[in-house]
Write an enzyme that holds these catalytic residues in place. Structure first.
Site, PDB file in Angstrom:
ATOM      1  N   SER A  41       0.799  -1.226   0.000  1.00  0.00           N
ATOM      2  CA  SER A  41       0.000   0.000   0.000  1.00  0.00           C
ATOM      3  C   SER A  41       0.832   1.276   0.000  1.00  0.00           C
ATOM      4  O   SER A  41       0.290   2.354  -0.251  1.00  0.00           O
ATOM      5  CB  SER A  41      -0.937   0.016   1.207  1.00  0.00           C
ATOM      6  OG  SER A  41      -0.203   0.098   2.410  1.00  0.00           O
ATOM      7  N   LYS A 117       0.726   3.804   6.852  1.00  0.00           N
ATOM      8  CA  LYS A 117       0.096   4.769   5.941  1.00  0.00           C
ATOM      9  C   LYS A 117       0.705   6.151   6.152  1.00  0.00           C
ATOM     10  O   LYS A 117       1.444   6.391   7.094  1.00  0.00           O
ATOM     11  CB  LYS A 117      -1.423   4.846   6.191  1.00  0.00           C
ATOM     12  CG  LYS A 117      -2.143   3.507   6.222  1.00  0.00           C
ATOM     13  CD  LYS A 117      -2.160   2.794   4.879  1.00  0.00           C
ATOM     14  CE  LYS A 117      -2.864   1.437   5.012  1.00  0.00           C
ATOM     15  NZ  LYS A 117      -2.819   0.669   3.745  1.00  0.00           N
TER      16      LYS A 117
END
Length: 212
Positions: A41, A117
């Site tokens: 990600s 993230k």
């Protein structure tokens, strides 16, 4: 006397091992720890099998991260719930309740999943995601860390988002927007669930240095 000396030596070794184990746990939980990237990600910034050093002092001091920081946080219990613009906070409903369960989950990190993230928006900021772009307080966010051509798309549930980040929360997304399960799906992350800030990449050696 020989037997007593042997027992004493064994006990001394046991005490040393216990002290070393406790110190290692304290350093890992409160100061910093290494980790391995296991998700896609954060491409192209972070690639699978990159080795990182995490700064956990930010959790110890309950320091709010800044926009652009790459953080790790405890994965919410509902990863693909419907985003509630009126209360856009991630849900944590499967937390252990016993002292042993909390120790093994939070300290030993057995059975706990964490995400990496990038912080996009901070408490009180107005966020809009529409037409593949991110707007903070009405201004388009410049995201030079994204690969060329990457846009910020949403789930099939909605084509746009319009909300304000709650107090003591952050809104975070992966740099690889097409393959990132992040706050677009489950909501903003409470400060208390942020575990660390990514500090240094030490593997591969040719990329050694501070991660931004």
């Amino acid at each position: 006397m020989v037997i007593n000396d042997r027992v004493k030596n064994i006990l001394e070794w046991i005490v040393c091992i216990v002290i070393a184990f406790v110190l290692a746990l304290l350093i890992k939980y409160f100061i910093g720890t290494p980790t391995v990237v296991k998700q896609v990600s954060m491409k192209p910034t972070l690639i699978e099998n990159h080795r990182l050093l995490l700064n956990r002092w930010v959790r110890t001091t309950k320091q709010m991260p800044e926009r652009g920081d790459i953080i790790t946080f405890e994965a919410p219990s509902n990863l693909r719930g419907e985003f509630d613009e009126g209360n856009p906070v991630a849900k944590y409903e499967n937390e252990p309740t016993s002292w042993w369960g909390k120790f093994t989950y939070y300290v030993l990190e057995i059975g706990k999943e964490s995400y990496i993230k990038r912080v996009i928006a901070l408490p009180g900021e107005h966020v809009q995601i529409k037409e593949g772009k991110v707007y903070i307080n009405g201004e388009e966010l410049q995201e030079d860390y994204l690969a060329e051509g990457v846009t910020t798309n949403l789930t099939g549930i909605t084509n746009s988002l319009d909300f304000t980040v709650p107090e003591n929360c952050v809104f975070a997304m992966g740099d690889n927007r097409r393959e990132s399960t992040d706050c677009r799906a489950f909501g903003c992350i409470p400060l208390e669930k942020i575990e660390s800030k990514v500090w240094i990449r030490f593997w591969p050696f040719n990329l050694f240095g501070k991660v931004e």
